[in-house]
Structure formats: structure tokens, C-alpha cells
Scaffold this motif. Structure first.
Motif, mmCIF file in Angstrom:
data_model
loop_
_atom_site.group_PDB
_atom_site.id
_atom_site.type_symbol
_atom_site.label_atom_id
_atom_site.label_comp_id
_atom_site.label_asym_id
_atom_site.label_seq_id
_atom_site.Cartn_x
_atom_site.Cartn_y
_atom_site.Cartn_z
ATOM 1 N N ASN B 62 0.854 -1.187 0.000
ATOM 2 C CA ASN B 62 0.000 0.000 0.000
ATOM 3 C C ASN B 62 0.888 1.235 0.000
ATOM 4 N N GLN B 79 -4.606 -5.193 13.042
ATOM 5 C CA GLN B 79 -5.599 -5.890 12.219
ATOM 6 C C GLN B 79 -5.120 -7.294 11.858
ATOM 7 N N SER B 172 -5.059 -6.718 2.975
ATOM 8 C CA SER B 172 -5.377 -5.300 2.736
ATOM 9 C C SER B 172 -6.124 -4.689 3.919
ATOM 10 N N SER B 174 -7.424 -1.805 6.556
ATOM 11 C CA SER B 174 -7.809 -0.413 6.327
ATOM 12 C C SER B 174 -6.755 0.477 6.982
#
Ligand SMILES: Cc1cc2nc3c(=O)[nH]c(=O)nc-3n(C[C@H](O)[C@H](O)[C@H](O)COP(=O)(O)OP(=O)(O)OC[C@H]3O[C@@H](n4cnc5c(N)ncnc54)[C@H](O)[C@@H]3O)c2cc1C
Lengths: 248, 320
Positions: B62, B79, B172, B174
Motif C-alpha cells: 500500500n 488488524q 489489505s 484499512s
């Protein structure tokens, strides 16, 4: 701006490190305690804000009554008031929670803590405190300017430095660089006299759940004898580093 | 329930410390009878991790994570932990990991032990050995929370090759807003940094002045080493503050530390105790450094160092 400076009460850097009670406790016998060096830089920077930009500066320590002389020294350097949270904390997490309670209650804009204390070297209190408060956080801070509610900070990183923009409320983990060593404030007679009149408030702790706890201490193995090499035979050092130490 | 390790990379390539933390994670996973999952952020090729015992990679790519941001990185790792049901997280002791670990610890409601130098000595209670009193002692700490975070000291555990099968999964998370924005970055040139260096060559006030640093730099160059200095040297402005080693400066955990014209005051030694092999060159046989070092030469630095450079060049030529 309301500033809170966290003051850790630590053994003087030259102290002999020994343990008692079956190696479970630090032996305070004959040890002199001082303001943690990293916090001293932060305190001096806070005094700069007070003098140049107008700010109130409180100092705080989480610890027993024996830490009060260290807080008084911070008052003598120029802080306006001191707070002692009356408990002997087990770990950095506990310290951070106790500090956060006071910050929430009194609404500080800027909290200056040291990068780490030189006794446990945990380096965890400032970051945990910031996260508990939901405040911005800059670690290893070697430069700080504040204008209004905007702050510019410089942090030391592995192999360089980074300049960041952020805003208040802010917590920093400060260190040498925040101010030059030659500018460190030392208490003068007038400061010492005035410190006696300044408030030192004792707050009772909230006693949160404990995450980590010390089991025991250990001293490093005594070092072996040094191998001396003759100044006229420098090649021998190269040989030893290659064949014996295996580091080149 | 696997052990989760955050493996740091720089411009897509894993740092050595990433492989060291992976080695450590593998040991803990073996102790616990489980596997190792690594989180990688913008690393190009993750295959090397399988050599160090990593079974699964959660690969995060990212561009919002291109520059390190402690809050964001802590959020990514949080996460990953929630997804994996992680109970033990392993991180390094780089400046970045030490920045994000306390934030992570609050997010995960996890106890965090930093500066850990050895594999857990017990699992019940989960007990680790860490340095304390600026390397003058060790402390055994138990982590009592359900989730545990261990920060491994550089060069303390070592690299252990341990080949396993590796699976890779794109992850992925957030990416949250952060209140801290990078304005500029200033890397101290392309020289080896003190934190990453295997060898550090350090000079003290005994070198008399900045004009004499040429031989220190030359010695460092021959050895592929980083240069460092004692505190008065940086206070006097002979060298940048970023090179100042010791209790109030940088800690060094190199394989070889060469101290030239440095007395060996306790505050200096506090910063280098974690180095493996220490060499002192000093003209005063009573200098305290002789008690702390492994090898020493009593002599004038201005005579010894040029000879040492010459001998090292010969050695390099022979071993090239
Ligand atoms: C709170 C506090 C924190 C501190 N933190 C740090 C720290 O982080 N890092 C740090 O380094 N210091 C620190 N200090 C300072 C420390 O106590 C010493 O003053 C410092 O390390 C001395 O540096 P030096 O050895 O370079 O200089 P000196 O003490 O001046 O020693 C120079 C040495 O060079 C030798 N020498 C002279 N000429 C030659 C020659 N021609 N050839 C070979 N050898 C020669 C001398 O014999 C001497 O041993 C701290 C002090 C305090 C009070």
C-alpha cells in the motif's frame, strides 16, 4: 499552553548496580537518585516555552514519597507545580494509565516525557500514554516547535532524522537535542527557595490491571581478561580479530 | 494462534533484523507448538523468510505505507493480529519498531517487554530476559496479559536458518488517518548507520580535533564500518550528534566496536555493552576502557591507527 513534563526518578548514572532480596529488588543503598537525563532535556525545553511563548509547566512522577526531592528539584528549575501519583508502579503500562488519568482530568496540551528512563529503559510510557489519550505522538524527539495548536517535531530515526508536522494535544518522547546540553537548567538558590512554596499535590492511584511484572534481576557474567597487543605489532590484532574473535 | 512477527524492510528489502526477529519467532512458535506468521509491509520478495521458519506471510502492499508512520503501522499489525487470533507478537528493537510497539500494546491490550535478549525462559508464566539499567544488568519479566508483545534486541538472538514451507496471502487492512505527517527526511548520507553496522569505529577526545578524523574514516572504510564518537566529541561539534554513542546517545550492538582515544567512562560503556567484541586503543594504560575491552593496544592513536589501516589493507588483499 498547558505543559506536563513526566519526571522519572532514577539512580545517578555512575551508580553501582546491585540487587537484594534474592536478586528481586534493586539495592538503593548508597545510591543517589536524579531526574532522568532524557527528562531533563524535556524540562528545559518546557521552560523555554514558558519563557518565550507563555506556558504553564507542571511536572509529574508516579512513585512513592521518596521521589519528592526529585520533583522539588524540577520545581526549583522552574516548574509551576508538581504532582505525585502515590504508587510504586510495576511496569510502564501502569505508569501510562496513571499519567493518562491526570492528563484527562487537567487537560494538558503538550506532554513531554523522556525517550526512556535509564533504569528500566523500557521506552514504552510516552507511546502508551499518547495512545490511551488518543493524542498525537512523536518518539525520540530531538526538536520541537509549537505555534498555536500546530507543532513541528524532529525525531531521530535509525540512520537519520525525520521532520514531522502534527498538532496538539501531543505527547513526545524527548531526548538530547530538544535542547543543547549547555543550556540545561540547574536549580539556583532562589529557585530552591521558591520551590518550597510551590504546590506538590499527591494523587491516589487508580491501580489498573498489571500486564508485566519483574521476576528477578541478574548481573552480566564477569568479563574475561583483556588480550593486550604490542603497539609495534599491530598485525597481531588483525590476526586475533580474524582467527580468534572471528569478527573480520 | 500462530506467533506473529513484524518483519521490517527498507525499500522493499528485508533488514537483517527482520530475519533475526523471524528466527526468534520460530523458536517461540516451536516452544508453543505452533507456526509463524509474518506481516510484511511493502516488501518485494518475501521468499527469504521461509529460510528462517516463517510459514505464512500476510503481505501488505500500500503506497500510503511507503513512509513509516507509527500509528498506521501499529494499526496494520493490530488488524493482522485480530485476523490471526494472535497471542504472541514479535518485533525488533529498531527505532521504528520501538516507536510503534507501545501504541500496538494499547490497541491489543497486551503487555510489552522491550530489549529482550533471549528466548522465553518459561511459558507459564511467560518470562523473558531483558536488559536493564542501561545494559548493566538483566531483568526477567513475566508478561501476564492474554496477548504478549516481545521486542527483540538487535544482535542478541542471532540468525537461525530453519527451512519451512511458505504460503503468501495478500492482506489489505484499512489504513487509518494519522495526526503525524512527514515533512522531510534526512538520512545521514549513504554511509552505514550506527544502528545497522556490524562494525563501529569510534573516536574520543583523545583525537584532539576534527581535523584528525580522516584516519577514523579511513579505518571505517577499510572495515565497512560506521563511525561514531564519544559525547564530548559531539558536544564540541567535532562530529554530528547522530554519532554520539552512550547512555545519552545511541546504543550500539555491533559485532565489533573499536574505541580510539576514548577513556571508557561508565556512561560511554553503557551504550556499547551490548557489542560483542570490543577493542580499545589508548595511550593511557590506566584508562577504564582496558577493563571493559576484549583486545587492547596501549599506544598513541596517531601511530597505531595508520599501522592498523595498513595491516587491514594487507589482510583484505590476501583474503579477497
Ligand atoms: C549524565 C551523563 C551522561 C553522559 N552520557 C555520555 C554518553 O552517552 N556517551 C559518552 O561518551 N559520554 C557520556 N558522558 C560523558 C562521560 O562521562 C565522559 O566524559 C566521556 O565519555 C569522555 O569522553 P572521551 O573518552 O572521548 O574523552 P576523555 O575523557 O577526555 O578521554 C580521552 C581519552 O583519550 C586518550 N588519549 C588522549 N590522547 C591520545 C592519543 N594520542 N592516543 C590514544 N589515546 C589518547 C586519553 O588517555 C583518554 O583516555 C556522560 C556524562 C554524564 C554526566
Amino acid at each position: 499552553m498547558k505543559i506536563l513534563v513526566c519526571i522519572s526518578h532514577v539512580p545517578d548514572t555512575t551508580s553501582k548496580i546491585n540487587f537484594t532480596n534474592d536478586n528481586t529488588e534493586f539495592d538503593k543503598n548508597g545510591v543517589q537518585f536524579v531526574i532522568n537525563p532524557n527528562d531533563e532535556f524535556g524540562l528545559t525545553r518546557a521552560m523555554w516555552f514558558k519563557e518565550k511563548q507563555g506556558a504553564s509547566v507542571d511536572v509529574i512522577n508516579v512513585g512513592g514519597a521518596e521521589t519528592e526531592p526529585t520533583l522539588r528539584k524540577a520545581l526549583a528549575i522552574g516548574a509551576d507545580a508538581a504532582i505525585r501519583i502515590n504508587t510504586n508502579p510495576k511496569d510502564g503500562h501502569q505508569v501510562a494509565i496513571e499519567l493518562a488519568n491526570v492528563v484527562k482530568e487537567n487537560g494538558y496540551d503538550l506532554v513531554i516525557a523522556g525517550r526512556e528512563s535509564i533504569d528500566y529503559n523500557g521506552g514504552m510510557v510516552p507511546g502508551m500514554l499518547a495512545e490511551i489519550l488518543g493524542a498525537n505522538f512523536v518518539a525520540n524527539c530531538i526538536g520541537l516547535e509549537v505555534e498555536g495548536d500546530k507543532a513541528t517535531a524532529v525525531r531521530e530515526m535509525d540512520g537519520g532524522k525525520e521532520t514531522v508536522e502534527t498538532s496538539l494535544p501531543l505527547v513526545i518522547g524527548g531526548q538530547k537535542g530538544l535542547v543543547e546540553e549547555k543550556d540545561l537548567k540547574i536549580p539556583n538558590m532562589r529557585g530552591i527557595m521558591m520551590a518550597r512554596q510551590k504546590p506538590l499535590n499527591v494523587v491516589e492511584p487508580s491501580n489498573p490491571e498489571i500486564f508485566t511484572d519483574s521476576v528477578k534481576f541478574e548481573k552480566p557474567e564477569p568479563k574475561g581478561e583483556i588480550t593486550l597487543v604490542d603497539a609495534d605489532n599491530v598485525g597481531r590484532l588483525v590476526e586475533l580479530l580474524h582467527n580468534e574473535a572471528k569478527v573480520i | 494462534m500462530s506467533v506473529l512477527v513484524y518483519t521490517e524492510s527498507d525499500k522493499g528489502t528485508f533488514k537483517k533484523i527482520a530475519l533475526e526477529t523471524a528466527s526468534y519467532a520460530k523458536t517461540v512458535a516451536d516452544q508453543l507448538g505452533t507456526t509463524v506468521t509474518a506481516v510484511t509491509i511493502n516488501a518485494d520478495d518475501t521468499s527469504v523468510l521461509k529460510n528462517y521458519g516463517v510459514n505464512k506471510v500476510l503481505k501488505v502492499s500500500n503506497k500510503d505505507l511507503d513512509t513509516f508512520n507509527a500509528q498506521r503501522y501499529a494499526d496494520v499489525i493490530t488488524q493482522a493480529c485480530n485476523k490471526e487470533g494472535t497471542k504472541v507478537v514479535i518485533l525488533s528493537s529498531s527505532a521504528d519498531s520501538k516507536y510503534l510497539a507501545p501504541i500496538l500494546s494499547v490497541k491489543l491490550n497486551a503487555g510489552y517487554a522491550s530489549n529482550v535478549v533471549d528466548a522465553p525462559s518459561s511459558l507459564e508464566p511467560f518470562t523473558v530476559k531483558r536488559t536493564a539499567f542501561t545494559n548493566k544488568a538483566f531483568n526477567f519479566s513475566k508478561i501476564e496479559s492474554d496477548v504478549k508483545i516481545v521486542g527483540v534486541s538487535k544482535n542478541s538472538y542471532g540468525l537461525y536458518e530453519n527451512s519451512v514451507e511458505l504460503t503468501e496471502e495478500d492482506f489489505s487492512p484499512s489504513i487509518p488517518e494519522s495526526g503525524v505527517h512527514q515533512k522531510s527526511i534526512n538520512k545521514s548520507s549513504d554511509k552505514v548507520s550506527i544502528a545497522d553496522a556490524e562494525i563501529v569505529v569510534s573516536g574520543g577526545r583523545g583525537l584532539k580535533g576534527p581535523e584528525n578524523w580522516g584516519m577514523i574514516e579511513e579505518l571505517a572504510e577499510v572495515l565497512g564500518a560506521a563511525t561514531a564518537c564519544s559525547k564530548p566529541v559531539s558536544d564540541l561539534g567535532w562530529r554530528p550528534h547522530s554519532e554520539h554513542v552512550g547512555q545519552t546517545g545511541k546504543p550500539v550492538a555491533s559485532n565489533l566496536y573499536i574505541a580510539i582515544g576514548i577513556s571508557g567512562a561508565i556512561q560511554h560503556l553503557a551504550g556499547i555493552n551490548a557489542s560483542k567484541v570490543k577493542v580499545v586503543i589508548n595511550n593511557d594504560p590506566e584508562a577504564p576502557f582496558f577493563k571493559a575491552a576484549d583486545y587492547g593496544i596501549v599506544g598513541d592513536a596517531f601511530e597505531v591507527v595508520p599501522k592498523l589501516i595498513e595491516k587491514l589493507k594487507e589482510f583484505k588483499a590476501q583474503n579477497a
